[in-house]
Enzyme design. Structure first.
Site, PDB file in Angstrom:
ATOM      1  N   GLY A 103       4.397  -4.438   4.075  1.00  0.00           N
ATOM      2  CA  GLY A 103       4.763  -5.791   3.634  1.00  0.00           C
ATOM      3  C   GLY A 103       4.438  -6.844   4.690  1.00  0.00           C
ATOM      4  O   GLY A 103       3.887  -7.901   4.364  1.00  0.00           O
ATOM      5  N   PRO A 107       8.923  -4.276  -0.610  1.00  0.00           N
ATOM      6  CA  PRO A 107      10.134  -3.902   0.138  1.00  0.00           C
ATOM      7  C   PRO A 107       9.956  -4.107   1.639  1.00  0.00           C
ATOM      8  O   PRO A 107       8.889  -3.830   2.190  1.00  0.00           O
ATOM      9  CB  PRO A 107      10.304  -2.412  -0.167  1.00  0.00           C
ATOM     10  CG  PRO A 107       9.398  -2.103  -1.298  1.00  0.00           C
ATOM     11  CD  PRO A 107       8.390  -3.196  -1.434  1.00  0.00           C
ATOM     12  N   VAL A 108      11.014  -4.595   2.276  1.00  0.00           N
ATOM     13  CA  VAL A 108      10.987  -4.833   3.729  1.00  0.00           C
ATOM     14  C   VAL A 108      11.283  -3.511   4.440  1.00  0.00           C
ATOM     15  O   VAL A 108      12.189  -2.774   4.023  1.00  0.00           O
ATOM     16  CB  VAL A 108      12.037  -5.906   4.097  1.00  0.00           C
ATOM     17  CG1 VAL A 108      12.140  -6.087   5.604  1.00  0.00           C
ATOM     18  CG2 VAL A 108      11.704  -7.229   3.415  1.00  0.00           C
ATOM     19  N   ALA A 109      10.526  -3.219   5.501  1.00  0.00           N
ATOM     20  CA  ALA A 109      10.708  -1.986   6.294  1.00  0.00           C
ATOM     21  C   ALA A 109      10.719  -0.756   5.387  1.00  0.00           C
ATOM     22  O   ALA A 109      11.540   0.141   5.540  1.00  0.00           O
ATOM     23  CB  ALA A 109      11.990  -2.057   7.132  1.00  0.00           C
ATOM     24  N   GLY A 110       9.789  -0.721   4.433  1.00  0.00           N
ATOM     25  CA  GLY A 110       9.746   0.380   3.466  1.00  0.00           C
ATOM     26  C   GLY A 110       8.563   1.308   3.640  1.00  0.00           C
ATOM     27  O   GLY A 110       8.380   2.228   2.857  1.00  0.00           O
ATOM     28  N   MET A 123       5.462   0.199   3.350  1.00  0.00           N
ATOM     29  CA  MET A 123       4.474  -0.257   2.359  1.00  0.00           C
ATOM     30  C   MET A 123       3.644  -1.432   2.852  1.00  0.00           C
ATOM     31  O   MET A 123       2.991  -2.119   2.066  1.00  0.00           O
ATOM     32  CB  MET A 123       5.183  -0.615   1.065  1.00  0.00           C
ATOM     33  CG  MET A 123       5.941   0.587   0.517  1.00  0.00           C
ATOM     34  SD  MET A 123       6.258   0.441  -1.213  1.00  0.00           S
ATOM     35  CE  MET A 123       4.610   0.570  -1.871  1.00  0.00           C
ATOM     36  N   LYS A 147       0.843  -1.205   0.000  1.00  0.00           N
ATOM     37  CA  LYS A 147       0.000   0.000   0.000  1.00  0.00           C
ATOM     38  C   LYS A 147       0.872   1.246   0.000  1.00  0.00           C
ATOM     39  O   LYS A 147       2.022   1.227   0.476  1.00  0.00           O
ATOM     40  CB  LYS A 147      -0.962   0.016   1.194  1.00  0.00           C
ATOM     41  CG  LYS A 147      -0.332   0.002   2.588  1.00  0.00           C
ATOM     42  CD  LYS A 147       0.071   1.349   3.127  1.00  0.00           C
ATOM     43  CE  LYS A 147       0.808   1.256   4.452  1.00  0.00           C
ATOM     44  NZ  LYS A 147       1.610   2.409   4.799  1.00  0.00           N
ATOM     45  N   SER A 158       2.207  -6.631   7.038  1.00  0.00           N
ATOM     46  CA  SER A 158       0.743  -6.711   7.149  1.00  0.00           C
ATOM     47  C   SER A 158       0.164  -7.509   5.992  1.00  0.00           C
ATOM     48  O   SER A 158      -0.798  -8.271   6.166  1.00  0.00           O
ATOM     49  CB  SER A 158       0.140  -5.297   7.143  1.00  0.00           C
ATOM     50  OG  SER A 158       0.670  -4.558   8.212  1.00  0.00           O
ATOM     51  N   ALA A 159       0.737  -7.356   4.795  1.00  0.00           N
ATOM     52  CA  ALA A 159       0.284  -8.127   3.628  1.00  0.00           C
ATOM     53  C   ALA A 159       0.472  -9.621   3.899  1.00  0.00           C
ATOM     54  O   ALA A 159      -0.417 -10.431   3.608  1.00  0.00           O
ATOM     55  CB  ALA A 159       1.073  -7.716   2.386  1.00  0.00           C
ATOM     56  N   ASP A 194      -2.458  -1.977  10.077  1.00  0.00           N
ATOM     57  CA  ASP A 194      -2.608  -1.992   8.615  1.00  0.00           C
ATOM     58  C   ASP A 194      -3.128  -3.325   8.072  1.00  0.00           C
ATOM     59  O   ASP A 194      -3.394  -3.436   6.872  1.00  0.00           O
ATOM     60  CB  ASP A 194      -1.252  -1.718   7.932  1.00  0.00           C
ATOM     61  CG  ASP A 194      -0.760  -0.297   8.147  1.00  0.00           C
ATOM     62  OD1 ASP A 194      -1.549   0.551   8.597  1.00  0.00           O
ATOM     63  OD2 ASP A 194       0.428  -0.041   7.865  1.00  0.00           O
TER      64      ASP A 194
HETATM   65  O1  C5P Z   1       0.097  -1.831  14.242  1.00  0.00           O
HETATM   66  P1  C5P Z   1       1.529  -1.922  13.840  1.00  0.00           P
HETATM   67  O2  C5P Z   1       2.270  -2.978  14.611  1.00  0.00           O
HETATM   68  O3  C5P Z   1       1.719  -2.053  12.363  1.00  0.00           O
HETATM   69  O4  C5P Z   1       2.187  -0.527  14.243  1.00  0.00           O
HETATM   70  C1  C5P Z   1       3.587  -0.382  14.329  1.00  0.00           C
HETATM   71  C2  C5P Z   1       3.925   0.798  15.219  1.00  0.00           C
HETATM   72  O5  C5P Z   1       3.580   2.023  14.576  1.00  0.00           O
HETATM   73  C3  C5P Z   1       3.199   0.838  16.543  1.00  0.00           C
HETATM   74  O6  C5P Z   1       3.869   0.076  17.502  1.00  0.00           O
HETATM   75  C4  C5P Z   1       3.247   2.329  16.885  1.00  0.00           C
HETATM   76  O7  C5P Z   1       4.514   2.678  17.384  1.00  0.00           O
HETATM   77  C5  C5P Z   1       3.128   2.977  15.505  1.00  0.00           C
HETATM   78  N1  C5P Z   1       1.737   3.369  15.181  1.00  0.00           N
HETATM   79  C6  C5P Z   1       1.179   4.437  15.853  1.00  0.00           C
HETATM   80  N2  C5P Z   1      -0.110   4.807  15.562  1.00  0.00           N
HETATM   81  C7  C5P Z   1      -0.832   4.154  14.610  1.00  0.00           C
HETATM   82  C8  C5P Z   1      -0.266   3.063  13.899  1.00  0.00           C
HETATM   83  C9  C5P Z   1       1.036   2.687  14.222  1.00  0.00           C
HETATM   84  O8  C5P Z   1       1.814   5.063  16.709  1.00  0.00           O
HETATM   85  N3  C5P Z   1      -2.083   4.538  14.358  1.00  0.00           N
END
Ligand code: C5P
Length: 316
Positions: A118, A111-114, A116, A26, A120-121, A153
């Protein structure tokens, strides 16, 4: 209740089953970040847009849960129980009361840690794949509820298309769009950690608290009207200044795309991938390629979310 013969035929079918699911990356067309909540997440409003860059997850029957990761960046992805796809498969099994495991193979195209989505996909694909493997028959709404427990995501990776995300990003409203958007994605040589970018955002807003975010009306109007040039003026990411503070080299990449005639440039999510909106599918961005950018890939959107891949069907 089937006869012994029926059951062994079914068991054999299950044994040989191999489910293939692909799930898209995304970009965030808009990402408006509000204040930090007590659960450690930020209240946000975003417009997610699924693009034609995919991870493929193959799910096969197994007693336990295992994961193999393949692709150029495979070494950067955990291949153990901390992998989000494994956590997704385990959560689905727990929710459905399934005692079997699953062997997951992830082919990384995202891409990893990009920035996007990945990971979550992969989680969304594992939910769809394990649901099919085990015949648990969850509805999309039920899978979305499970997805929201895994990450902000993951519900969008299931849904795909273009959608407004609110709350942590997990509450979705599909957006009616017309036409196809063409993108070039600059994949930088460095990575950014999502929590680190949100932390930097908080530091930057320590004296000036972020406002509660709102849905960008002009962006939605441009999407409905398929007005790509109007849309270009509306791409907006509140995390971009924080990503630039952590990776100042991104500024040159953003500017290079505009000089090459990209309609707009925006950091995707928490970055560091930079998404360029193109005036035409084959538009070239020669100045973007450089030491800070390992690759420029083209894609289009919107595309559907995590879906089973049927043998013999061609997918665009
Ligand atoms: O939900 P996810 O593990 O993908 O989120 C990764 C990190 O991004 C969370 O631990 C948080 O630090 C940050 N985040 C946030 N607010 C959001 C989404 C993500 O602070 N709405």
């Amino acid at each position: 209740m089937g006869t012994g013969t029926d059951r062994s035929a079914r068991d054999e079918r299950m044994q040989n089953q191999r489910i293939v699911v692909r799930a898209p990356a995304k970009v965030n067309l808009a990402l408006r970040v509000g204040p930090l909540r007590s659960d450690g997440y930020h209240e946000l409003v975003t417009v997610f847009h699924a693009v034609s860059l995919f991870d493929t997850v193959t799910v096969e029957p197994a007693r336990d849960f295992t994961v193999t990761v393949r692709g150029a960046q495979a070494a950067q992805v955990p291949a153990d129980g901390t992998n989000l796809a494994v956590r997704a498969a385990r959560l689905l099994a727990r929710t459905a009361g399934v005692t079997a495991g699953a062997a997951l193979t992830i082919d990384k195209g995202i891409p990893v840690a990009g920035g996007m989505a990945g990971g979550s996909a992969d989680a969304a694909a594992a939910l769809v794949g394990c649901d099919a493997l085990w015949g648990t028959g969850f509805t999309l709404a039920e899978l979305t509820g499970i997805a929201a427990e895994l990450g902000a995501d993951v519900p969008f990776s299931l849904l795909g298309g273009t959608a407004i995300g609110t709350g942590r990003g997990e509450e979705l409203t599909p957006v009616l769009t017309h036409g196809t958007l063409h993108w070039a994605l600059a994949l930088p040589t460095m990575e950014l950690s999502t929590p680190a970018v949100f932390r930097e955002f908080d530091l930057m807003h320590a004296e000036d608290p972020a406002e509660p975010p709102a849905v960008p009306p002009r962006l939605l109007a441009a999407l409905t009207a398929a007005d790509t040039r109007a849309l270009a003026g509306q791409l907006d990411n509140d995390l971009q200044p924080a990503a630039l503070r952590l990776q100042p080299g991104l500024a040159a990449t953003l500017t290079a795309g505009s000089a090459d005639g990209a309609l707009a440039a925006v950091v995707s999510g928490s970055g560091p991938t930079v998404a360029f909106l193109l005036p035409a599918p084959a538009h070239e961005l020669p100045s973007v390629v450089g030491p800070a950018v390992r690759e420029v890939v083209r894609c289009h959107g919107p595309v559907p979310g995590a879906r089973l891949v049927e043998p013999g069907v061609h997918y665009a």
